[in-house]
Every structure is written in structure tokens, then in C-alpha cells.
Design a protein around this motif. Sequence first.
Motif, PDB file in Angstrom:
ATOM      1  N   ARG A  23     -18.083  83.182  32.479  1.00 35.90           N
ATOM      2  CA  ARG A  23     -17.142  82.691  33.493  1.00 35.90           C
ATOM      3  C   ARG A  23     -17.676  83.000  34.888  1.00 35.90           C
ATOM      4  O   ARG A  23     -18.176  84.099  35.146  1.00 35.90           O
ATOM      5  CB  ARG A  23     -15.766  83.344  33.316  1.00 35.90           C
ATOM      6  N   LEU A  24     -17.559  82.044  35.783  1.00 35.00           N
ATOM      7  CA  LEU A  24     -17.996  82.261  37.164  1.00 35.00           C
ATOM      8  C   LEU A  24     -16.839  82.873  37.939  1.00 35.00           C
ATOM      9  O   LEU A  24     -15.981  82.170  38.474  1.00 35.00           O
ATOM     10  CB  LEU A  24     -18.450  80.943  37.802  1.00 35.00           C
ATOM     11  N   GLU A  25     -16.803  84.192  37.965  1.00 36.09           N
ATOM     12  CA  GLU A  25     -15.728  84.903  38.654  1.00 36.09           C
ATOM     13  C   GLU A  25     -16.228  86.262  39.109  1.00 36.09           C
ATOM     14  O   GLU A  25     -17.202  86.815  38.568  1.00 36.09           O
ATOM     15  CB  GLU A  25     -14.508  85.050  37.748  1.00 36.09           C
ATOM     16  N   SER A  26     -15.553  86.816  40.104  1.00 39.21           N
ATOM     17  CA  SER A  26     -15.979  88.087  40.687  1.00 39.21           C
ATOM     18  C   SER A  26     -15.958  89.211  39.670  1.00 39.21           C
ATOM     19  O   SER A  26     -16.849  90.067  39.653  1.00 39.21           O
ATOM     20  CB  SER A  26     -15.073  88.432  41.875  1.00 39.21           C
ATOM     21  N   GLU A  27     -14.930  89.233  38.810  1.00 36.21           N
ATOM     22  CA  GLU A  27     -14.800  90.312  37.837  1.00 36.21           C
ATOM     23  C   GLU A  27     -15.997  90.377  36.899  1.00 36.21           C
ATOM     24  O   GLU A  27     -16.398  91.458  36.471  1.00 36.21           O
ATOM     25  CB  GLU A  27     -13.511  90.132  37.032  1.00 36.21           C
ATOM     26  N   LYS A  28     -16.582  89.231  36.611  1.00 28.46           N
ATOM     27  CA  LYS A  28     -17.753  89.195  35.732  1.00 28.46           C
ATOM     28  C   LYS A  28     -19.043  89.521  36.464  1.00 28.46           C
ATOM     29  O   LYS A  28     -20.110  89.603  35.849  1.00 28.46           O
ATOM     30  CB  LYS A  28     -17.871  87.818  35.074  1.00 28.46           C
ATOM     31  N   GLY A  29     -18.967  89.697  37.779  1.00 28.61           N
ATOM     32  CA  GLY A  29     -20.125  90.167  38.530  1.00 28.61           C
ATOM     33  C   GLY A  29     -20.961  89.100  39.195  1.00 28.61           C
ATOM     34  O   GLY A  29     -22.046  89.398  39.703  1.00 28.61           O
ATOM     35  N   VAL A  30     -20.472  87.859  39.237  1.00 25.98           N
ATOM     36  CA  VAL A  30     -21.285  86.785  39.820  1.00 25.98           C
ATOM     37  C   VAL A  30     -21.523  87.032  41.314  1.00 25.98           C
ATOM     38  O   VAL A  30     -22.638  86.834  41.814  1.00 25.98           O
ATOM     39  CB  VAL A  30     -20.627  85.415  39.584  1.00 25.98           C
ATOM     40  N   GLY A  31     -20.507  87.496  42.022  1.00 23.09           N
ATOM     41  CA  GLY A  31     -20.681  87.818  43.437  1.00 23.09           C
ATOM     42  C   GLY A  31     -21.704  88.928  43.644  1.00 23.09           C
ATOM     43  O   GLY A  31     -22.534  88.867  44.570  1.00 23.09           O
ATOM     44  N   ARG A  32     -21.675  89.933  42.775  1.00 22.46           N
ATOM     45  CA  ARG A  32     -22.650  91.025  42.872  1.00 22.46           C
ATOM     46  C   ARG A  32     -24.068  90.527  42.611  1.00 22.46           C
ATOM     47  O   ARG A  32     -25.030  91.020  43.212  1.00 22.46           O
ATOM     48  CB  ARG A  32     -22.292  92.144  41.885  1.00 22.46           C
TER      49      ARG A  32
END
Length: 373
Positions: free
Chosen positions: A206-215
Motif C-alpha cells: 500500500r502506498l501510505e505513510s504508515e508503510k514507510g513510503v514517505g520515509r
Amino acid sequence: MTLVIISHTEHYKTDDGTLVGWGPTVSEINHLVAHFDTIIHVAMLHDGKAPPSALPYTSERITFVSIPALGGRGIGSKLKSIVYAPKVIRSVAKVLREATVFQLRTPTGIGVYLIPYLTFFNKAKGWYKYAGNWNQKHPPLGYRLQRWMLKHQSRSVTINGRWEGQPKHCLTFENPCLTEAEVALGATYSASREWPTVWNFCYVGRLESEKGVGRILDAFKALSADEKAKIGTLHLVGDGPERSQFEAISKEIGVTVVFHGFLPRTKVFTIYKQCHGFIMPTTASEGFPKVIAEAMNFGCIPLVSNISAIGHYIHAKNGFLISPVETDVVVDCITQFINLDEANYTSLLDASKDTVHLFTFEHYANRLMNDVI
């Protein structure tokens, strides 16, 4: 022997009327049917277009029974789940009359009332699969409640990882995602890999912050110019509501980023083959994400968070653990990886072989039939 599986797995109808469901779960069921006369899957049928990752069932001995599409994080979604509880319980009770054994896949919104129903009002043989982080310190209330209930009932529970104080009826199990043929194919491909001069990376999920994509994007942006010169392409496979934000950020990081959206399983495997590192600095409620094992199978070295059961399988000999899950640690892992010499790179590839065998459908089915059913 009839297996009834109860889950929140998303199903859709394609334009030609074919029923398809979330790929990883459907693949697991397609392989399990070899061990049962019939499998009945009680799950959720959604409106809308099916993602490319969705798959059809491959046997006429698998039957789908739909229940209302429930779940979500908002208060309205949770209230809807409660309102529909009687209807869901009636549907499950009816199907369980045909069951030799059942599996309830948790954690899920409907699990809050199905676990007590099955515990106190149904005597069928069965087990529970807890796919989340069994050792999560501060889980959402629903997850915490389900985990507590599963600890305090007598049926078997298959969980990710091996934990201190683990109840005897809670059994450590790997989530299957590979066939023996795919493992053999992956071993052949990994053996042909050469030490790269340009390093490609991928993320699948999933493309979401919780999954670390932003990091991930922040970490690649923080690399020096010399380090960025060693990077080929960062492939992001998946989708989510934050995708447009990530696409905007990716234009400013100085590294080529390709957003693929959802892809069929075979095309995801092609991405793994193109890449050298699989990166997932997640803080989500993970058990052990199947995509890590899939990537390793094709010689894609994991750079992943040290949360839940991930650190039980990934270590310094076969990958890189991101701990704590912070951008500067992600940067450090990427830097160490792209500066590996040929001997250490080859050593990481070789060490992956023993790990991926644990995640085959054959290994999973054998353990189920011997240890649970």
C-alpha cells in the motif's frame, strides 16, 4: 472433508462476471484445496473495479459465500459493522453446518463478535489465523481485544513469530506465498545475478505513510550526489490515497522513481528480478509481509523494519534491519547496501535460500495437516 474459511478478504466481479479476490489469500486457498474435498470461503463482495492483483479461484471445489462489505477506520464504518453483526453471524452459522473444520482469519472488524460467537456458541473443530503483529505493544482497541480473546480460548491460533510467554495453543506459522516451482525458479535466477554497479530498489504494498513510503522517498533524497549516482531506479508497486502526494515528492529527490500501481503477480516478480534491494521501512501492524519472502526468492535483498516477526527471519546474514524506523537509519542501510563488495553481496544472496523455503504453500499445508487439523 470440508474447510470453511471466514475472512474480510475483498472480492469483486470482473466485467465478464468472473469472481476474483485479493491475490495472496486466493492463492493460499487455491493451493489448500488439494488437501480438502471442498473449501467454502465466507468473505466480502465489493462493488467497483477489481485491482490487477486480484485472482480467480482455480477449482470448482472452492465455493464463495458473500457477506456484506464491512470494515474501515471511521466511526461510521465501525457502527455499520455492529449493525450488520446479526446478519453476518447468521450467514456464518448456516455455512458452518457443512464444515468439518473452519478457519477464521483475524484481526478483522467482524472478528470482534465472531470470535466470541465461535468460542461460546459453536462446537465445530477449527482454528484462528492472526495475521497481524502478535507482539504489538499498543494495537488498536479492536486488535487488542481480538488478541486477548484468542489467548483465552482453547482452539489453535496460528501467529507470526515466536514470542516469550506464548500460550501453547498459539502456534508459530509462516504465511505462505511461494510454490516449490517458484522457489526453484528463484534459486536459478539468483544464482545468475552479478554484483551490480548500479543498484535498483523496489517497494511493493500500500502506498501510505504508515508503510514507510514517505520515509523511502526522504531517505533517497538525503543521499549524497555520489551515492545517488549509484542508484538506477526506485520502483513503487501498489496504490493508495497518498499516491499523488508521493508522486509530487518523488520529482524533487534526484532519483528516478517509477510508480507502477497495482500489478499482477507475474509482473511483480519481474520487478523483483530487475531490482537488487527490497525496501520497506514500515511501522504498520505487520506480521511478516509475504512480499519480503517473494522478493528474497528472486535475489532481491531486504532492507526492512525490525518490527513484529520480521527480525525473526531477516538478520545481518541475509539482509538489513531498519531499527529504529527513522529516515536517517534508512539512509544508513541504503548506503551500506550500495557499498557492498562482491563477496558480501554474494553472501547475502546465498543466505536467502534457507529462509524462502519456509514460505512455500507446500510447507504451510503440511504443517496445517500435521499440527493443527
